[in-house]
Design a protein around this motif. Structure first.
Motif, PDB file in Angstrom:
ATOM      1  N   GLU A  55       3.657   5.084  -8.185  1.00 57.56           N
ATOM      2  CA  GLU A  55       3.691   5.971  -7.013  1.00 57.56           C
ATOM      3  C   GLU A  55       5.086   5.986  -6.397  1.00 57.56           C
ATOM      4  O   GLU A  55       5.598   7.046  -6.013  1.00 57.56           O
ATOM      5  CB  GLU A  55       2.655   5.524  -5.984  1.00 57.56           C
ATOM      6  CG  GLU A  55       2.613   6.358  -4.733  1.00 57.56           C
ATOM      7  CD  GLU A  55       2.034   7.747  -4.935  1.00 57.56           C
ATOM      8  OE1 GLU A  55       2.021   8.512  -3.956  1.00 57.56           O
ATOM      9  OE2 GLU A  55       1.595   8.098  -6.049  1.00 57.56           O
ATOM     10  N   VAL A  76       4.938   2.436   0.783  1.00 60.11           N
ATOM     11  CA  VAL A  76       5.745   3.056  -0.269  1.00 60.11           C
ATOM     12  C   VAL A  76       6.298   4.390   0.224  1.00 60.11           C
ATOM     13  O   VAL A  76       7.478   4.697   0.039  1.00 60.11           O
ATOM     14  CB  VAL A  76       4.913   3.224  -1.560  1.00 60.11           C
ATOM     15  CG1 VAL A  76       5.636   4.089  -2.569  1.00 60.11           C
ATOM     16  CG2 VAL A  76       4.586   1.862  -2.160  1.00 60.11           C
ATOM     17  N   THR A  77       5.471   5.180   0.871  1.00 63.76           N
ATOM     18  CA  THR A  77       5.910   6.468   1.413  1.00 63.76           C
ATOM     19  C   THR A  77       7.016   6.272   2.439  1.00 63.76           C
ATOM     20  O   THR A  77       8.029   6.976   2.421  1.00 63.76           O
ATOM     21  CB  THR A  77       4.718   7.220   2.039  1.00 63.76           C
ATOM     22  OG1 THR A  77       3.719   7.406   1.039  1.00 63.76           O
ATOM     23  CG2 THR A  77       5.140   8.561   2.602  1.00 63.76           C
ATOM     24  N   GLY A 111       0.787  -1.220   0.000  1.00 62.42           N
ATOM     25  CA  GLY A 111       0.000   0.000   0.000  1.00 62.42           C
ATOM     26  C   GLY A 111       0.817   1.267   0.000  1.00 62.42           C
ATOM     27  O   GLY A 111       2.048   1.268   0.090  1.00 62.42           O
ATOM     28  N   ARG A 112       0.076   2.341  -0.091  1.00 58.51           N
ATOM     29  CA  ARG A 112       0.674   3.672  -0.238  1.00 58.51           C
ATOM     30  C   ARG A 112       1.532   4.075   0.954  1.00 58.51           C
ATOM     31  O   ARG A 112       2.594   4.674   0.793  1.00 58.51           O
ATOM     32  CB  ARG A 112      -0.453   4.684  -0.454  1.00 58.51           C
ATOM     33  CG  ARG A 112       0.034   6.060  -0.819  1.00 58.51           C
ATOM     34  CD  ARG A 112      -1.148   6.992  -1.062  1.00 58.51           C
ATOM     35  NE  ARG A 112      -0.859   8.193  -1.785  1.00 58.51           N
ATOM     36  CZ  ARG A 112      -0.007   9.135  -1.433  1.00 58.51           C
ATOM     37  NH1 ARG A 112       0.731   8.993  -0.368  1.00 58.51           N
ATOM     38  NH2 ARG A 112       0.150  10.221  -2.156  1.00 58.51           N
ATOM     39  N   HIS A 113       1.098   3.749   2.162  1.00 59.10           N
ATOM     40  CA  HIS A 113       1.871   4.152   3.344  1.00 59.10           C
ATOM     41  C   HIS A 113       3.225   3.451   3.392  1.00 59.10           C
ATOM     42  O   HIS A 113       4.233   4.060   3.765  1.00 59.10           O
ATOM     43  CB  HIS A 113       1.084   3.884   4.621  1.00 59.10           C
ATOM     44  CG  HIS A 113      -0.158   4.715   4.730  1.00 59.10           C
ATOM     45  ND1 HIS A 113      -0.127   6.090   4.822  1.00 59.10           N
ATOM     46  CD2 HIS A 113      -1.453   4.374   4.719  1.00 59.10           C
ATOM     47  CE1 HIS A 113      -1.360   6.557   4.877  1.00 59.10           C
ATOM     48  NE2 HIS A 113      -2.187   5.525   4.812  1.00 59.10           N
ATOM     49  N   HIS A 150       1.249   0.608  -7.119  1.00 57.12           N
ATOM     50  CA  HIS A 150       2.215   1.260  -6.237  1.00 57.12           C
ATOM     51  C   HIS A 150       3.563   1.526  -6.897  1.00 57.12           C
ATOM     52  O   HIS A 150       4.337   2.346  -6.403  1.00 57.12           O
ATOM     53  CB  HIS A 150       2.399   0.426  -4.973  1.00 57.12           C
ATOM     54  CG  HIS A 150       1.106   0.142  -4.285  1.00 57.12           C
ATOM     55  ND1 HIS A 150       0.318   1.140  -3.753  1.00 57.12           N
ATOM     56  CD2 HIS A 150       0.445  -1.010  -4.092  1.00 57.12           C
ATOM     57  CE1 HIS A 150      -0.765   0.598  -3.237  1.00 57.12           C
ATOM     58  NE2 HIS A 150      -0.717  -0.704  -3.435  1.00 57.12           N
ATOM     59  N   LEU A 181       7.276   9.355  -6.046  1.00 57.71           N
ATOM     60  CA  LEU A 181       7.741   9.832  -4.740  1.00 57.71           C
ATOM     61  C   LEU A 181       9.267   9.926  -4.691  1.00 57.71           C
ATOM     62  O   LEU A 181       9.809  10.859  -4.088  1.00 57.71           O
ATOM     63  CB  LEU A 181       7.222   8.921  -3.626  1.00 57.71           C
ATOM     64  CG  LEU A 181       5.725   9.004  -3.348  1.00 57.71           C
ATOM     65  CD1 LEU A 181       5.311   7.924  -2.355  1.00 57.71           C
ATOM     66  CD2 LEU A 181       5.348  10.380  -2.823  1.00 57.71           C
TER      67      LEU A 181
END
Length: 117
Positions: free
Chosen positions: A51, A25-26, A21-23, A48, A55
């Motif tokens: 993304e 990846v961040t 998920g996005r979190h 992802h 990022l």
């Protein structure tokens, strides 16, 4: 002799940030040297990857290597991971005796030979 904090290693072992998920990846972009998601299907990773690249670029970082942990020996899934830019795949192995694992390992060797550079 006990010593705290431990001395810094140069170079340090790479820090791979796990999770989907996005979190995740961040967090990988902010704190890690790579991302290591669990991938059961292409849908677990496809949204992802773009993304992650976006990022990294926004943070002024080189693209992070991605190590996908795949849940089964599935050549189309591994191929899709390669097409998406995954650096390597780790294949989840079942627990068992060598008699159980030998065919699984043989299949891993057969598929991995197709992806060697």
């Amino acid at each position: 002799i006990w010593m705290w904090p431990k001395p810094v290693q140069k170079p340090h072992p790479p820090v791979l940030i796990g999770g989907g998920g996005r979190h995740a990846v961040t967090r990988a972009v902010e704190y890690g040297d790579g991302w290591i998601p669990l991938v059961g299907s292409p849908e677990d990773i496809e949204p992802h990857m773009a993304e992650l690249a976006r990022l990294c670029q926004a943070a002024g970082r080189a693209p992070l290597p991605v190590t996908a942990t795949v849940l089964e020996i599935d050549q189309p899934l591994i191929q899709r991971c390669a097409d998406l830019g995954v650096s390597r795949c780790i294949i989840w192995l079942p627990a068992g005796t060598l008699d159980v694992l030998r065919p699984v390992l043989d299949r891993c060797a057969e598929i991995s030979a197709r992806f060697r550079n």
